[in-house]
Scaffold this motif. Structure first.
Motif, PDB file in Angstrom:
ATOM      1  N   GLY B  45     -15.650  37.107  27.201  1.00 53.39           N
ATOM      2  CA  GLY B  45     -16.643  36.765  26.181  1.00 53.39           C
ATOM      3  C   GLY B  45     -16.051  35.827  25.139  1.00 53.39           C
ATOM      4  N   ALA B  46     -14.839  36.147  24.696  1.00 54.94           N
ATOM      5  CA  ALA B  46     -14.202  35.341  23.652  1.00 54.94           C
ATOM      6  C   ALA B  46     -13.924  33.928  24.153  1.00 54.94           C
ATOM      7  N   ASP B  48     -15.357  32.324  26.510  1.00 55.56           N
ATOM      8  CA  ASP B  48     -16.610  31.619  26.720  1.00 55.56           C
ATOM      9  C   ASP B  48     -17.131  31.020  25.428  1.00 55.56           C
ATOM     10  N   SER B  49     -17.158  31.830  24.372  1.00 57.59           N
ATOM     11  CA  SER B  49     -17.719  31.279  23.141  1.00 57.59           C
ATOM     12  C   SER B  49     -16.760  30.278  22.505  1.00 57.59           C
ATOM     13  N   LEU B  67     -12.166  37.650  18.378  1.00 54.05           N
ATOM     14  CA  LEU B  67     -13.546  37.215  18.525  1.00 54.05           C
ATOM     15  C   LEU B  67     -14.357  38.207  19.350  1.00 54.05           C
ATOM     16  N   ARG B  69     -18.127  38.922  21.114  1.00 46.67           N
ATOM     17  CA  ARG B  69     -19.418  38.341  21.448  1.00 46.67           C
ATOM     18  C   ARG B  69     -20.313  39.454  21.964  1.00 46.67           C
ATOM     19  N   ASP B  70     -21.481  39.589  21.359  1.00 45.91           N
ATOM     20  CA  ASP B  70     -22.390  40.672  21.752  1.00 45.91           C
ATOM     21  C   ASP B  70     -22.620  40.663  23.250  1.00 45.91           C
ATOM     22  N   SER B  74     -14.517  42.962  20.168  1.00 42.57           N
ATOM     23  CA  SER B  74     -13.351  42.099  20.388  1.00 42.57           C
ATOM     24  C   SER B  74     -12.261  42.848  21.136  1.00 42.57           C
TER      25      SER B  74
END
Ligand code: ADP
Ligand code: MG
Lengths: 329, 320
Positions: B45-46, B48-49, B67, B69-70, B74
């Protein structure tokens, strides 16, 4: 400083374990109450008594594994409370219902404790192989202990003591839970230890086994030592004599005649034609000739050797509260 | 009465045996997989964003750690949650299993003190945790290199190493607690249940309960409430109570170390300061100073719990 040579502890026949007024209290209950004894080098000494009499507690105090409430004990000249490492380096201990790491093999289990003993790899390997051979576990040396029977575990525990080359082997209830065959094998192993000069201290509530193997015994009763000595000495002390000879014979005046045999202390007529003699020695030949001498017909003649069972029964009978822990106040 | 001989005799032997037990145990494997999979999800997720908004960030690597991300938290938050589980898994049956297997009196009949056994077990479990955390740390660095394509700077490496050390001490607290419980309770199931109960309470329930207790101790002032502000006293109490939980200490310390712009710790002030401090990172030494009380708290917690277990174990009967 910890290796002070102790003459008494090193000479053959010298005292290797000396307890003096040893006491253990749990709260107000006395588990061991003011006991004193001495164990000589090379003998097999039995701590004997019912469950809860204080045998295990005594052993744990000798190894420095539980605190001593009062009194003192010296093991090979060391004080186990202050110098437990010196004591434990020279004394082997097989705990009551010993356990091993089940997922490890017999050799791995022994290797772990051998490392804790401070043995190097070569010495370890050699001693472990020897010890497993001696307790006849060499064929399962690389099997996981999980598959071992109780008898095999006991023998593995003994192998650990052999690996340690312990001067004193302390065995707590070594034969309880073993089948008769395994018991005999284990007792043989203990005899081998003794033959090598190892001092053996064993505790048990199984009397006939202890009788077969112990040079001296101490009878524990509710935290006290009720009696101590060889089995023969104890039987004279408790039963009044060592041997009980039973005679079944028909004839007159037999009882009177039996009583005149030297060494006989008592003759009871237990049934019309049955007599029980208590004697200091085996008087069967004399009894047979006595019956013949009064023209009696000898039907049966038997002897009961001094038995711990009888001594034990007599000792613990007299006090109905015996077997429990004495509670102060 | 002084006892003779070194309390450390046999320590190395116990350590090596326990370490190999830990590493080869199925239980450990399951816990490792659990952490690995959740950590990977969070990192994914981290990454990716971070790839989507390639703004210039001097601490790109550190953002990987923090970081969220919903719906995933983290990486650090996940570790804060799962490290205790791993530590409990290693410690809850440390001593009582020796009792139950009836190996304790046999081992203690060897020429070693109890100190060596307990300390050996503790250090071996801590080393196992350290190895696992170091592996996770390497994974983050590696993934950062591969997917973000930016080699990490010295400062980032230094900060992430501080993260590693603090994480190990955080694990130490829970390990010491689990081992203490393994001494207190003869049944490993009871010890595990109590340890997990404490863990759930401190990580899930306490963050909700602490503010509620704070409101009882220092009721909110209506003058602040009227202005839509939190009462400072209530906030302080809430923070104070929150910090009873090692989880809170860990998260706060991580915030200071991994977000170099953090100037002060504590939810209340952070809310107020946010924005004002953005873009002005502190040097590493100052970040560490900010997190120092939290780190000391974790270390002290480890020591206190270990000593409590040590004292109990010394006085415990060896027989089952
Ligand atoms: N940890 C303990 N707390 C209180 N009493 C104990 C403890 N351990 C043993 N005892 C008591 O001490 C007595 C002696 O026990 P033990 O030495 O195990 O006897 P034995 O080995 O002869 O069967 C028992 O009555 C037992 O209940
Ligand atoms: Mg016993």
């Amino acid at each position: 400083m910890s290796e002070q040579p102790n003459e008494g502890a090193t000479a053959p026949g010298g005292v290797v374990i000396a307890a003096d007024g040893l006491t253990k209290r749990y709260g107000k209950a006395y588990a061991v109450d003011n006991i004193s004894f001495g164990i000589r080098r090379g003998e097999v000494f039995g701590l004997l008594g019912p469950n809860g009499a204080g045998k295990t507690t005594t052993i744990l105090m000798m190894l420095g594994l539980t605190e001593i409430s009062s009194g003192k004990v010296s093991v090979l000249g060391h004080d186990p409370a202050r110098q437990p490492l010196a004591v434990k380096a020279r004394v082997g201990y097989l705990p009551d219902s010993v356990g091993f790491y089940d997922q490890m093999t017999a050799v791995e289990n022994l290797a772990y404790t051998a490392k804790l003993m401070g043995l190097d790899l070569a010495e370890r390997t050699r001693r472990i192989a020897d010890a497993l051979l001696r307790v006849r576990l060499d064929d399962v040396a690389h099997k996981r202990v999980a598959t071992f029977s109780r008898g095999m575990r006991q023998r593995l525990g003994l192998a650990e003591i052999i690996v340690k080359k312990a001067e004193i082997a302390i065995l707590d209830e070594p034969t309880s839970g073993l089948d008769p065959q395994a018991t005999l094998e284990f007792l043989d192993l203990i005899r081998e230890l003794k033959a090598e000069g190892t001092t053996v201290l064993l505790s048990s509530h199984l009397l006939d086994q202890v009788q077969r193997i112990c040079d001296r015994v101490a009878l524990f009763k509710a935290g006290h030592i009720a009696m101590m000595g060889t089995v023969a000495e104890l039987s004279v002390g408790v039963l009044g004599a060592g041997f009980v000879v039973e005679v079944e014979a028909q004839g007159t005046g037999i009882a009177r005649r039996l009583a005149t045999i030297p060494g006989v202390t008592k003759v009871e007529t237990v049934a019309p034609e049955r007599f029980r003699m208590t004697a200091e020695r085996d008087v069967r030949p004399d009894a047979a000739s006595a019956v013949v001498a009064v023209n009696g017909a000898l039907l049966k003649l038997s002897v009961h050797e001094p038995s711990l069972e009888a001594i034990y029964a007599r000792t613990f009978q007299t006090d109905p509260a015996g077997g429990g822990v004495r509670h102060a106040a | 009465m002084r006892r003779e001989g070194s309390p450390f005799q046999g320590l190395g032997t116990v350590f090596v045996k326990e370490l190999s037990d830990n590493i080869s145990s199925v239980r450990m494997l399951v816990l490792e997989l659990l952490i690995l999979l959740t950590a990977l999800a969070a990192l994914y997720g981290a990454i990716d964003s971070l790839r989507q908004n390639t703004a210039e960030d001097p601490f790109l690597l550190l953002r990987l750690f923090t970081l969220a991300r919903d719906p995933l938290p983290s990486f650090v938050a996940i570790l804060g949650f799962l490290i205790p589980l791993m530590a409990i898994g290693l410690g809850f049956d440390a001593v009582n299993s020796e009792h139950n297997r009836r190996t304790l009196s046999r081992i203690l009949a060897q020429p070693i003190y109890r100190d060596a056994l307990l300390m050996g077990k503790f250090l071996a479990a801590l080393a196992t945790l350290a190895v696992n955390l170091a592996a996770l740390w390497l994974m983050v660095i590696g993934l950062g290199l591969i997917f973000l394509g930016v080699p990490p700077g010295t400062e980032e490496i230094a900060r992430s190493l501080v993260f590693l050390v603090v994480a190990i001490f955080y694990a130490g607290v829970w390990l010491a607690l689990a081992m203490l419980l393994s001494i207190v309770f003869r049944s490993p199931a009871t010890a595990a249940l109590v340890a997990l109960g404490v863990w759930l309470f401190l990580t899930v329930l306490w963050p909700m309960l602490a503010p509620a207790f704070a409101q009882v101790i220092a009721p909110p002032d209506p003058r602040y409430t009227a202005l839509g502000l939190d009462t400072p006293d209530t906030g302080l109490w809430s923070l104070f109570l929150m910090r009873v939980s090692p989880n809170e200490l860990f998260i706060e310390a991580m915030q200071a170390v991994l977000s170099p712009t953090t100037r002060t710790l504590g939810a209340v002030f952070l809310e107020q300061l946010r924005g004002a401090v953005m873009g002005a990172p502190l040097p590493l030494a100052e970040s560490v100073m900010i997190a120092w009380p939290q780190m000391v708290g974790l270390i002290a917690g480890t020591i206190v719990l270990f000593v409590a277990g040590y004292v109990l174990f010394q006085r415990q009967e060896v027989r089952a």
